[in-house]
Design a protein around this motif. Structure first.
Motif, PDB file in Angstrom:
ATOM      1  N   ILE A 221       0.875  -1.170   0.000  1.00  0.00           N
ATOM      2  CA  ILE A 221       0.000   0.000   0.000  1.00  0.00           C
ATOM      3  C   ILE A 221       0.911   1.219   0.000  1.00  0.00           C
ATOM      4  O   ILE A 221       1.745   1.382   0.900  1.00  0.00           O
ATOM      5  CB  ILE A 221      -0.953   0.008   1.211  1.00  0.00           C
ATOM      6  CG1 ILE A 221      -1.842  -1.237   1.168  1.00  0.00           C
ATOM      7  CG2 ILE A 221      -1.788   1.289   1.223  1.00  0.00           C
ATOM      8  CD1 ILE A 221      -2.747  -1.404   2.368  1.00  0.00           C
ATOM      9  N   LYS A 222       0.797   2.032  -1.019  1.00  0.00           N
ATOM     10  CA  LYS A 222       1.667   3.198  -1.175  1.00  0.00           C
ATOM     11  C   LYS A 222       1.411   4.200  -0.044  1.00  0.00           C
ATOM     12  O   LYS A 222       0.343   4.203   0.585  1.00  0.00           O
ATOM     13  CB  LYS A 222       1.422   3.876  -2.535  1.00  0.00           C
ATOM     14  CG  LYS A 222       1.768   2.983  -3.711  1.00  0.00           C
ATOM     15  CD  LYS A 222       3.240   2.758  -3.794  1.00  0.00           C
ATOM     16  CE  LYS A 222       3.617   1.996  -5.039  1.00  0.00           C
ATOM     17  NZ  LYS A 222       5.040   1.771  -5.155  1.00  0.00           N
ATOM     18  N   ASP A 223       2.379   5.071   0.200  1.00  0.00           N
ATOM     19  CA  ASP A 223       2.251   6.092   1.235  1.00  0.00           C
ATOM     20  C   ASP A 223       1.080   7.015   0.942  1.00  0.00           C
ATOM     21  O   ASP A 223       0.736   7.268  -0.221  1.00  0.00           O
ATOM     22  CB  ASP A 223       3.524   6.928   1.325  1.00  0.00           C
ATOM     23  CG  ASP A 223       4.700   6.140   1.895  1.00  0.00           C
ATOM     24  OD1 ASP A 223       4.462   5.134   2.594  1.00  0.00           O
ATOM     25  OD2 ASP A 223       5.845   6.519   1.616  1.00  0.00           O
TER      26      ASP A 223
ATOM     27  N   THR B 282      -7.060   1.429  -6.660  1.00  0.00           N
ATOM     28  CA  THR B 282      -7.210   2.703  -5.981  1.00  0.00           C
ATOM     29  C   THR B 282      -8.215   2.536  -4.843  1.00  0.00           C
ATOM     30  O   THR B 282      -9.120   1.697  -4.914  1.00  0.00           O
ATOM     31  CB  THR B 282      -7.637   3.812  -6.965  1.00  0.00           C
ATOM     32  OG1 THR B 282      -7.636   5.063  -6.291  1.00  0.00           O
ATOM     33  CG2 THR B 282      -8.999   3.553  -7.548  1.00  0.00           C
ATOM     34  N   LEU B 283      -8.046   3.321  -3.796  1.00  0.00           N
ATOM     35  CA  LEU B 283      -8.861   3.203  -2.593  1.00  0.00           C
ATOM     36  C   LEU B 283     -10.326   3.529  -2.874  1.00  0.00           C
ATOM     37  O   LEU B 283     -10.636   4.481  -3.590  1.00  0.00           O
ATOM     38  CB  LEU B 283      -8.331   4.146  -1.513  1.00  0.00           C
ATOM     39  CG  LEU B 283      -9.035   4.079  -0.166  1.00  0.00           C
ATOM     40  CD1 LEU B 283      -8.722   2.758   0.522  1.00  0.00           C
ATOM     41  CD2 LEU B 283      -8.611   5.243   0.703  1.00  0.00           C
ATOM     42  N   VAL B 284     -11.212   2.738  -2.297  1.00  0.00           N
ATOM     43  CA  VAL B 284     -12.652   3.046  -2.324  1.00  0.00           C
ATOM     44  C   VAL B 284     -12.878   3.982  -1.148  1.00  0.00           C
ATOM     45  O   VAL B 284     -12.811   3.572   0.008  1.00  0.00           O
ATOM     46  CB  VAL B 284     -13.505   1.771  -2.183  1.00  0.00           C
ATOM     47  CG1 VAL B 284     -14.977   2.127  -2.055  1.00  0.00           C
ATOM     48  CG2 VAL B 284     -13.275   0.847  -3.357  1.00  0.00           C
ATOM     49  N   SER B 285     -13.117   5.257  -1.431  1.00  0.00           N
ATOM     50  CA  SER B 285     -13.221   6.245  -0.358  1.00  0.00           C
ATOM     51  C   SER B 285     -14.651   6.420   0.143  1.00  0.00           C
ATOM     52  O   SER B 285     -14.873   6.918   1.234  1.00  0.00           O
ATOM     53  CB  SER B 285     -12.657   7.592  -0.813  1.00  0.00           C
ATOM     54  OG  SER B 285     -13.305   7.994  -1.998  1.00  0.00           O
ATOM     55  N   ASP B 286     -15.621   5.993  -0.639  1.00  0.00           N
ATOM     56  CA  ASP B 286     -17.025   6.148  -0.246  1.00  0.00           C
ATOM     57  C   ASP B 286     -17.598   4.761   0.049  1.00  0.00           C
ATOM     58  O   ASP B 286     -17.713   3.927  -0.858  1.00  0.00           O
ATOM     59  CB  ASP B 286     -17.799   6.830  -1.387  1.00  0.00           C
ATOM     60  CG  ASP B 286     -19.243   7.095  -1.037  1.00  0.00           C
ATOM     61  OD1 ASP B 286     -19.652   6.841   0.112  1.00  0.00           O
ATOM     62  OD2 ASP B 286     -19.980   7.558  -1.923  1.00  0.00           O
TER      63      ASP B 286
ATOM     64  N   GLN C 126      -5.048  11.593   1.753  1.00  0.00           N
ATOM     65  CA  GLN C 126      -5.669  10.500   1.008  1.00  0.00           C
ATOM     66  C   GLN C 126      -4.760   9.270   1.082  1.00  0.00           C
ATOM     67  O   GLN C 126      -3.562   9.363   0.860  1.00  0.00           O
ATOM     68  CB  GLN C 126      -5.880  10.908  -0.450  1.00  0.00           C
ATOM     69  CG  GLN C 126      -6.554   9.850  -1.273  1.00  0.00           C
ATOM     70  CD  GLN C 126      -6.835  10.340  -2.691  1.00  0.00           C
ATOM     71  OE1 GLN C 126      -6.637  11.508  -3.012  1.00  0.00           O
ATOM     72  NE2 GLN C 126      -7.292   9.437  -3.518  1.00  0.00           N
ATOM     73  N   ASP C 127      -5.375   8.135   1.417  1.00  0.00           N
ATOM     74  CA  ASP C 127      -4.601   6.892   1.481  1.00  0.00           C
ATOM     75  C   ASP C 127      -3.999   6.573   0.127  1.00  0.00           C
ATOM     76  O   ASP C 127      -4.543   6.923  -0.916  1.00  0.00           O
ATOM     77  CB  ASP C 127      -5.486   5.731   1.922  1.00  0.00           C
ATOM     78  CG  ASP C 127      -5.823   5.795   3.399  1.00  0.00           C
ATOM     79  OD1 ASP C 127      -4.988   6.281   4.171  1.00  0.00           O
ATOM     80  OD2 ASP C 127      -6.927   5.367   3.779  1.00  0.00           O
ATOM     81  N   GLY C 128      -2.889   5.865   0.150  1.00  0.00           N
ATOM     82  CA  GLY C 128      -2.200   5.499  -1.078  1.00  0.00           C
ATOM     83  C   GLY C 128      -2.867   4.351  -1.803  1.00  0.00           C
ATOM     84  O   GLY C 128      -3.738   3.654  -1.267  1.00  0.00           O
ATOM     85  N   ASN C 129      -2.448   4.135  -3.035  1.00  0.00           N
ATOM     86  CA  ASN C 129      -2.980   3.056  -3.860  1.00  0.00           C
ATOM     87  C   ASN C 129      -2.374   1.719  -3.439  1.00  0.00           C
ATOM     88  O   ASN C 129      -1.340   1.665  -2.784  1.00  0.00           O
ATOM     89  CB  ASN C 129      -2.695   3.315  -5.334  1.00  0.00           C
ATOM     90  CG  ASN C 129      -3.503   4.466  -5.870  1.00  0.00           C
ATOM     91  OD1 ASN C 129      -4.528   4.843  -5.314  1.00  0.00           O
ATOM     92  ND2 ASN C 129      -3.062   5.044  -6.965  1.00  0.00           N
ATOM     93  N   LEU C 130      -3.020   0.655  -3.868  1.00  0.00           N
ATOM     94  CA  LEU C 130      -2.571  -0.704  -3.605  1.00  0.00           C
ATOM     95  C   LEU C 130      -1.978  -1.278  -4.886  1.00  0.00           C
ATOM     96  O   LEU C 130      -2.567  -1.146  -5.959  1.00  0.00           O
ATOM     97  CB  LEU C 130      -3.756  -1.568  -3.159  1.00  0.00           C
ATOM     98  CG  LEU C 130      -3.546  -3.084  -3.129  1.00  0.00           C
ATOM     99  CD1 LEU C 130      -2.636  -3.463  -1.971  1.00  0.00           C
ATOM    100  CD2 LEU C 130      -4.886  -3.799  -3.017  1.00  0.00           C
ATOM    101  N   ILE C 131      -0.820  -1.884  -4.772  1.00  0.00           N
ATOM    102  CA  ILE C 131      -0.228  -2.626  -5.880  1.00  0.00           C
ATOM    103  C   ILE C 131       0.079  -4.014  -5.350  1.00  0.00           C
ATOM    104  O   ILE C 131       0.665  -4.153  -4.269  1.00  0.00           O
ATOM    105  CB  ILE C 131       1.057  -1.960  -6.402  1.00  0.00           C
ATOM    106  CG1 ILE C 131       0.735  -0.599  -6.992  1.00  0.00           C
ATOM    107  CG2 ILE C 131       1.758  -2.846  -7.422  1.00  0.00           C
ATOM    108  CD1 ILE C 131       1.915   0.161  -7.529  1.00  0.00           C
TER     109      ILE C 131
END
Length: 174
Positions: free
Chosen positions: A78-80, A164-168, A97-102
């Protein structure tokens, strides 16, 4: 125009065989599943059962149907987090905002779990014992013919999946 008399070699690599490929992917699989012990939960969208709009071919969050969740062994990062602003000129409304996941998953593992990760699927990552974060797949890694995905310059062994993070939480909440 192709030369019809041109003969292609029967093997792509003289010094690396299918047996070598199987051996090395089994070693990586053992490392991921037994030593590293990281996994994500795949919430695969059931594209046959999901009701989509006839014109736009899109579904609202309430009409999406999922296959049974599957825990998939992989290597993930999980990116910074990033600090952003609603107004870039005055830096008002600053938020993080939380980082993306790879994550990296063996093609062999996807076959073993009968999983096919596609763009638009959802991924869950257990953050701690009480919290799971959800991400949506934005790059399913199916075009993976780059040298970084090859083992022994033989054939692709894994896929790099970007999410990418699901923010909602109304979009997806497990």
């Amino acid at each position: 125009m192709a030369n019809s008399s041109l003969k292609l070699p029967s093997k792509t690599n003289m010094f690396y065989s299918e047996e070598d490929f199987i051996f090395e992917t089994e070693m990586v699989e053992g490392y991921i599943e037994e030593d590293l012990n990281q996994s994500v939960v795949l919430y695969e969208v059931d594209r046959r059962k999901t009701n989509v709009n006839a014109i736009y071919k899109e579904a609202t969050s309430g009409n999406i149907r999922y296959k049974a969740p599957k825990e998939i062994p992989c290597i993930y990062e999980i990116k910074d987090s990033e600090t952003k602003s609603f107004d870039s000129k005055s830096s008002n409304g600053v938020y993080t905002q939380d980082g993306n996941l790879i994550f990296y998953v063996l093609v062999k593992t996807l076959k073993k779990y009968n999983a096919d990760i596609k763009r638009g699927d959802y991924i869950g990552v257990q953050i701690d014992t009480n919290r799971m974060k959800y991400f949506t797949v934005v790059n399913d890694g199916k075009v993976n013919s780059s040298n970084t995905h090859l083992i022994g310059a033989y054939k692709p062994a894994w896929r790099t999946i970007e999410c990418t993070l699901v923010s909602d939480i109304s979009e997806f909440n497990g």
